[in-house]
Design a protein around this motif. Structure first.
Motif, PDB file in Angstrom:
ATOM      1  N   HIS A   1     -12.318   9.482  -6.194  1.00  0.00           N
ATOM      2  CA  HIS A   1     -10.893   9.164  -6.326  1.00  0.00           C
ATOM      3  C   HIS A   1     -10.155   9.375  -5.004  1.00  0.00           C
ATOM      4  O   HIS A   1      -9.015   9.853  -4.982  1.00  0.00           O
ATOM      5  N   GLY A   2     -10.804   9.022  -3.914  1.00  0.00           N
ATOM      6  CA  GLY A   2     -10.145   9.116  -2.617  1.00  0.00           C
ATOM      7  C   GLY A   2      -8.998   8.132  -2.522  1.00  0.00           C
ATOM      8  O   GLY A   2      -8.826   7.260  -3.380  1.00  0.00           O
ATOM      9  N   TYR A   3      -8.214   8.247  -1.467  1.00  0.00           N
ATOM     10  CA  TYR A   3      -7.046   7.376  -1.323  1.00  0.00           C
ATOM     11  C   TYR A   3      -7.431   5.901  -1.230  1.00  0.00           C
ATOM     12  O   TYR A   3      -6.676   5.027  -1.672  1.00  0.00           O
ATOM     13  N   GLY A   4      -8.597   5.619  -0.663  1.00  0.00           N
ATOM     14  CA  GLY A   4      -9.039   4.227  -0.586  1.00  0.00           C
ATOM     15  C   GLY A   4      -9.214   3.622  -1.961  1.00  0.00           C
ATOM     16  O   GLY A   4      -8.841   2.475  -2.216  1.00  0.00           O
ATOM     17  N   THR A   5      -9.780   4.409  -2.887  1.00  0.00           N
ATOM     18  CA  THR A   5      -9.989   3.940  -4.256  1.00  0.00           C
ATOM     19  C   THR A   5      -8.677   3.836  -5.014  1.00  0.00           C
ATOM     20  O   THR A   5      -8.430   2.863  -5.732  1.00  0.00           O
ATOM     21  N   VAL A   6      -7.812   4.825  -4.863  1.00  0.00           N
ATOM     22  CA  VAL A   6      -6.561   4.862  -5.616  1.00  0.00           C
ATOM     23  C   VAL A   6      -5.548   3.848  -5.100  1.00  0.00           C
ATOM     24  O   VAL A   6      -4.896   3.136  -5.883  1.00  0.00           O
ATOM     25  N   PHE A   7      -5.391   3.747  -3.774  1.00  0.00           N
ATOM     26  CA  PHE A   7      -4.337   2.914  -3.201  1.00  0.00           C
ATOM     27  C   PHE A   7      -4.836   1.628  -2.554  1.00  0.00           C
ATOM     28  O   PHE A   7      -4.052   0.689  -2.371  1.00  0.00           O
ATOM     29  N   GLY A   8      -6.105   1.585  -2.176  1.00  0.00           N
ATOM     30  CA  GLY A   8      -6.596   0.507  -1.320  1.00  0.00           C
ATOM     31  C   GLY A   8      -6.312  -0.887  -1.814  1.00  0.00           C
ATOM     32  O   GLY A   8      -5.973  -1.789  -1.031  1.00  0.00           O
ATOM     33  N   ARG A   9      -6.433  -1.129  -3.125  1.00  0.00           N
ATOM     34  CA  ARG A   9      -6.275  -2.487  -3.641  1.00  0.00           C
ATOM     35  C   ARG A   9      -4.831  -2.973  -3.603  1.00  0.00           C
ATOM     36  O   ARG A   9      -4.576  -4.165  -3.813  1.00  0.00           O
ATOM     37  N   PHE A  10      -3.881  -2.063  -3.332  1.00  0.00           N
ATOM     38  CA  PHE A  10      -2.482  -2.474  -3.234  1.00  0.00           C
ATOM     39  C   PHE A  10      -2.031  -2.617  -1.781  1.00  0.00           C
ATOM     40  O   PHE A  10      -0.884  -2.986  -1.530  1.00  0.00           O
ATOM     41  N   LEU A  11      -2.897  -2.302  -0.856  1.00  0.00           N
ATOM     42  CA  LEU A  11      -2.564  -2.343   0.562  1.00  0.00           C
ATOM     43  C   LEU A  11      -3.155  -3.580   1.202  1.00  0.00           C
ATOM     44  O   LEU A  11      -4.371  -3.755   1.241  1.00  0.00           O
ATOM     45  N   ASP A  12      -2.294  -4.452   1.702  1.00  0.00           N
ATOM     46  CA  ASP A  12      -2.765  -5.676   2.347  1.00  0.00           C
ATOM     47  C   ASP A  12      -1.707  -6.146   3.343  1.00  0.00           C
ATOM     48  O   ASP A  12      -0.737  -5.427   3.625  1.00  0.00           O
ATOM     49  N   ALA A  13      -1.880  -7.348   3.848  1.00  0.00           N
ATOM     50  CA  ALA A  13      -0.999  -7.860   4.891  1.00  0.00           C
ATOM     51  C   ALA A  13       0.422  -8.128   4.400  1.00  0.00           C
ATOM     52  O   ALA A  13       1.320  -8.387   5.215  1.00  0.00           O
TER      53      ALA A  13
ATOM     54  N   VAL B   1       2.223  -5.889   2.838  1.00  0.00           N
ATOM     55  CA  VAL B   1       2.952  -4.614   2.843  1.00  0.00           C
ATOM     56  C   VAL B   1       3.560  -4.374   4.220  1.00  0.00           C
ATOM     57  O   VAL B   1       2.856  -4.260   5.219  1.00  0.00           O
ATOM     58  N   THR B   2       4.875  -4.286   4.261  1.00  0.00           N
ATOM     59  CA  THR B   2       5.586  -4.019   5.513  1.00  0.00           C
ATOM     60  C   THR B   2       6.235  -2.631   5.519  1.00  0.00           C
ATOM     61  O   THR B   2       6.596  -2.118   6.570  1.00  0.00           O
ATOM     62  N   TYR B   3       6.372  -2.047   4.323  1.00  0.00           N
ATOM     63  CA  TYR B   3       7.114  -0.785   4.196  1.00  0.00           C
ATOM     64  C   TYR B   3       6.508   0.049   3.073  1.00  0.00           C
ATOM     65  O   TYR B   3       6.166  -0.481   2.009  1.00  0.00           O
ATOM     66  N   ILE B   4       6.362   1.349   3.316  1.00  0.00           N
ATOM     67  CA  ILE B   4       5.854   2.281   2.306  1.00  0.00           C
ATOM     68  C   ILE B   4       6.826   3.449   2.193  1.00  0.00           C
ATOM     69  O   ILE B   4       7.208   4.048   3.201  1.00  0.00           O
ATOM     70  N   HIS B   5       7.213   3.753   0.953  1.00  0.00           N
ATOM     71  CA  HIS B   5       8.120   4.872   0.713  1.00  0.00           C
ATOM     72  C   HIS B   5       7.407   5.910  -0.145  1.00  0.00           C
ATOM     73  O   HIS B   5       6.860   5.589  -1.200  1.00  0.00           O
ATOM     74  N   ILE B   6       7.408   7.160   0.310  1.00  0.00           N
ATOM     75  CA  ILE B   6       6.677   8.246  -0.354  1.00  0.00           C
ATOM     76  C   ILE B   6       7.662   9.321  -0.803  1.00  0.00           C
ATOM     77  O   ILE B   6       8.484   9.787   0.000  1.00  0.00           O
ATOM     78  N   GLU B   7       7.576   9.696  -2.064  1.00  0.00           N
ATOM     79  CA  GLU B   7       8.346  10.819  -2.580  1.00  0.00           C
ATOM     80  C   GLU B   7       7.359  11.855  -3.113  1.00  0.00           C
ATOM     81  O   GLU B   7       6.658  11.603  -4.088  1.00  0.00           O
TER      82      GLU B   7
ATOM     83  N   ILE C   1       4.767   6.717  -4.931  1.00  0.00           N
ATOM     84  CA  ILE C   1       4.605   5.972  -3.687  1.00  0.00           C
ATOM     85  C   ILE C   1       4.913   4.520  -3.996  1.00  0.00           C
ATOM     86  O   ILE C   1       4.337   3.927  -4.917  1.00  0.00           O
ATOM     87  N   MET C   2       5.833   3.954  -3.238  1.00  0.00           N
ATOM     88  CA  MET C   2       6.298   2.590  -3.471  1.00  0.00           C
ATOM     89  C   MET C   2       5.921   1.714  -2.279  1.00  0.00           C
ATOM     90  O   MET C   2       6.157   2.095  -1.125  1.00  0.00           O
ATOM     91  N   PHE C   3       5.339   0.563  -2.578  1.00  0.00           N
ATOM     92  CA  PHE C   3       4.945  -0.388  -1.544  1.00  0.00           C
ATOM     93  C   PHE C   3       5.872  -1.602  -1.582  1.00  0.00           C
ATOM     94  O   PHE C   3       6.335  -2.003  -2.648  1.00  0.00           O
TER      95      PHE C   3
END
Length: 240
Positions: free
Chosen positions: A91-103, A105-111, A186-188
């Motif tokens: 359950h690393g970050y690549g597995t949890v977030f990777g499929r939502f990260l692509d070209a 995405v210009t902005y990421i907001h973390i709370e 975390i909002m993309f």
């Protein structure tokens, strides 16, 4: 290769049955690619046909899932709940977030109220590293967290160091502190929102500095937590 494909596609079916569709889609696509590669490797016509048939079946399911996700995103009804069991790995970050990260995405907001201690700040760095690798148009990351009353000076120093590092990649980093922050999300900019009960700090401490999982979080045992994934279109519907 056939054994690897079978293992991945078995997981894809499990995710599919559990309605974890975005993860199932990634696994179906990965498994199908291995089947196609296997088809190219063999010269046996019967096995070529076997691989082609299986690839076609799983690819068809992947396309149906893709359409389902898009329809539910548009209607604001898509939601994916994942429970991470205590002690589980993978359950690393690549597995949890990777499929939502692509070209896109210009902005990421973390709370996350607990980006304080050394290891928590390192977790943030790991997420930023993943985002920089996968989001080629990324230009901004923002963080809202809480002040560490025990070590505010070092907390700020770590975040400032990350800010300087990201600026070298032409990515701005802004961080602010809140006295009331509780939710972790975390909002993309592509609309996906990921909420994790424990925020980024859901990994157990490593049993040593030279053991598997010390560096690779995919191999690190986790604490129990729940991941809630949805699209911002759902928020619009809830406001109506």
């Amino acid at each position: 290769m056939e054994s690897a494909a079978a293992s991945i596609l078995k997981r894809a079916v499990e995710m599919d049955n559990n309605k974890q569709y975005t993860m199932a889609l990634v696994l179906y696509q990965e498994g199908v690619q291995i089947l196609l590669d296997s088809m190219k490797e063999t010269k046996d016509p019967s096995r070529q046909k076997h691989f082609a048939t299986r690839a076609s079946q799983y690819l068809d399911r992947a396309e149906k899932i893709k359409d389902l996700v898009e329809r539910q995103k548009a209607s604001g009804t898509y939601r994916e709940l994942i429970k991470i069991e205590t002690g589980s790995t993978g359950h690393g970050y690549g597995t949890v977030f990777g499929r939502f990260l692509d070209a896109t995405v210009t902005y990421i907001h973390i709370e996350d109220p607990y980006i304080r201690a050394f290891h928590q700040c390192q977790n943030l760095v790991r997420l930023c590293e993943l985002a920089v690798r996968k989001c080629h148009a990324l230009s901004k990351i923002s963080l809202i967290t809480t002040v560490d009353p025990e070590d505010k000076k070092n907390q700020i120093a770590r975040l400032e160091e990350l800010k300087q590092s990201l600026s070298c990649h032409l990515i701005s980093f802004e961080f602010n502190f809140s006295d009331t922050l509780h939710d972790r999300q975390i909002m993309f900019s592509n609309g996906w929102i990921v909420k994790i009960g424990r925020g980024l700090d859901y990994f157990k401490a490593s049993n040593g500095k030279f053991v598997l999982g010390a560096c690779d979080l995919e191999l690190r045992p986790c604490s129990e937590t729940t991941i809630d994934i949805f699209h911002k279109s759902q928020l619009k519907n809830e406001k109506k």
